[in-house]
Design an enzyme around this catalytic site. Sequence first.
Site, PDB file in Angstrom:
ATOM      1  N   GLU A   1       0.818  -1.222   0.000  1.00  0.00           N
ATOM      2  CA  GLU A   1       0.000   0.000   0.000  1.00  0.00           C
ATOM      3  C   GLU A   1       0.847   1.264   0.000  1.00  0.00           C
ATOM      4  O   GLU A   1       0.567   2.226  -0.724  1.00  0.00           O
ATOM      5  CB  GLU A   1      -0.961   0.022   1.198  1.00  0.00           C
ATOM      6  CG  GLU A   1      -2.197  -0.850   1.029  1.00  0.00           C
ATOM      7  CD  GLU A   1      -1.990  -2.280   1.478  1.00  0.00           C
ATOM      8  OE1 GLU A   1      -0.870  -2.615   1.922  1.00  0.00           O
ATOM      9  OE2 GLU A   1      -2.953  -3.074   1.387  1.00  0.00           O
TER      10      GLU A   1
ATOM     11  N   HIS B   1      -9.992  -4.537  10.593  1.00  0.00           N
ATOM     12  CA  HIS B   1     -10.633  -4.322   9.294  1.00  0.00           C
ATOM     13  C   HIS B   1     -11.900  -3.485   9.376  1.00  0.00           C
ATOM     14  O   HIS B   1     -12.696  -3.473   8.449  1.00  0.00           O
ATOM     15  CB  HIS B   1     -10.981  -5.675   8.645  1.00  0.00           C
ATOM     16  CG  HIS B   1      -9.820  -6.381   8.033  1.00  0.00           C
ATOM     17  ND1 HIS B   1      -8.652  -6.602   8.701  1.00  0.00           N
ATOM     18  CD2 HIS B   1      -9.645  -6.915   6.795  1.00  0.00           C
ATOM     19  CE1 HIS B   1      -7.807  -7.255   7.915  1.00  0.00           C
ATOM     20  NE2 HIS B   1      -8.391  -7.454   6.746  1.00  0.00           N
TER      21      HIS B   1
END
Lengths: 328, 351
Positions: free
Chosen positions: A60, A129
């Site tokens: 990322e 998450h």
Amino acid sequence: MREITYRQALNEALAEELARDPNVFLMGEEVAEYNGAYKVSQGLLERFGPKRIIDTPISENGFAGMGVGAAMVGLRPIIEFMTFSFSFVAFDQVVNNAPNMLTMSGGQFNIPITFRGPNGPAHQLGATHSHATECLYANVPGLKICTPATPRDAKGLLKTAIRDNNPVLVLEVELLYSSKGMVEEEDVELLIPLGEAEVKREGSDVTIICYAQTVPLALAAAETLENEEEISAEVLDLRSIKPLDLETILKSVSKTHRVVIVEQDRPFCGVGAEVSYRIQKEMFDGLDAPILRVAQEDVPMPYNEKLEKAVLPSVEKLIAAVKKVCYA
Amino acid sequence: MSQPEQRDEVEMLSLMLLIRRFEERASQQYQAQKIGGFCHLYIGQEAVVCGTVAAVRPDDYLITAYRDHAHALARGTSANACMAELFGKATGCSRGLGGSMHYFDREHHMYGGHAIVAAHVPLAVGMAFASKYRAEDRVTLCFFGDGAINQGSFHEALNLAALYKLPVVFICENNLFAMGTSVERSTSLKEIVDRAEGYDIPGTVIDGMNFREVRDKLSGIVGSIRGDPHPAFAEIRTYRYRGHSMSDPASYRTKEQLEKYRLDDPITRLRAQLAREEKLTNEQFDRLDKEAKEIALASVKFAEESPEPPLEKLYDYTYAMEPARPRAQGENSGEANRPGGGPPSKEKASA
């Protein structure tokens, strides 16, 4: 108008902007050959080819930084985070590089980049998450943040974000990808400006301020309040967190004099904290009750379904708060 | 083996002198408290950036870390704009908003000036991606120190560059110390260049005190990339004579080590090479050095006399309305970018 899903609306926005501007490209994990982890980029590889729809490794920081670099030299990247919970791995790029560049360079380098993907708690994904990141990113000058809740807003805001000359975060809602709504026909250019809230339901007794996944929740609560409590709630969808449309907020509050903010993020320094500060600063005398907020509980998200439900805002919690500000 | 893109050696020697004299003045002005924040000097490393720019085109992209004064000067940013930036003045290369660690000059393809260690390495890969996307033959030159090679963003960037076969040269300016931590105390490998092998990127070791070696090896690397986009890695071994920053007495290294490198000074070496070949007389060298000193001194005067950035433009650079444009000659203000959001209190509701 026709009815399409939130997912389809985002897909159309991406396709239209890719077709319109050769400098636009989409990059992220599983966006190309897999057609997107949530199928938002379905069919784009086939239509636009691997030069413009680019699968990345799980890096990322690396690919978000690539986007910033490409934007410095004139491209208009769309960077997909599989979820914004993973954007923390790229936090330095999103917070330090993208929004600071214009100032640090004395105005020489703007960064026309779109970071997009699902944000906020979904369903039983556990603590890592389930992050609602809007309050963190809203704290950073130089970023713009929008939070579409309907297919129409998803399409119109994403298209605007891609054309914006600044870093824009489009925070999508995982639980709404399959939701449906009315959207203009495909041959209509749908652009919704950043920084414009929308009244999703008119009312006169109380203003419920919401965004993203709390919009359907607020609409459901307003329906119940109308039918069961004879309370007329106005539902105001912020749509953009930054810039914030204070004008529309104040217009509504000057009509209702009561406010409940229902937000998907955490209570401490959450979006509602800023919104309520601004309201009381501008119209303290126009309020008939203290502003209340319904947010997550201030704990890391538990996996257990019942506990998760207890952490999240709910129709019941919102109705209770509305009744409290209405002294009902 | 002079190649068509290589620049005149006497001109490059004079650039090295300018960098050194500029940094000496910066040091003096920092000690006089005319310069705020951090200030990292390049003295000793001049052959690295000068050898590199001598081997590339002016429109190749260049991006570096926070020890960046020399990179801007080498690219053609004026000493005046560089010194004014240190003084935080509106005439600075980043209009006084960036400071020592954030030099930018779009017109001269200097893309910063980045102060989070290795955070700019992915940016370089993105710039190289853009070149390939547009089918340009530009090469991106990405400078960083030996301290950057243990950051995650560095590793991610190298993998991405190799994966996508992007035209970027990763240039590690190995000056043996990441602030006060030596390479042997920070890095598991004996040779930094071996990092590249793990990503299937060709690596080269270069003597960074030798201008000609830097230039010639970079010429070869850049030439090979132009026709066939791919990343390359160059470990350029060099030495900084000063501490990490102005506040660092550099007590972690020995006088003997410093002296050893000083005797191998890159300016002295190129001067001797040119003198031996009768391309430069002592008088010419003295004149070049005098000019460099005068330019550096004049830059201090320019910076002192320049205006501060205007307070009323504080919000002008937070958001761009139009894509940013290169600064016009002599333009000092921020008209190109009006605020998108403006100050919080002036958002739409102020009326």
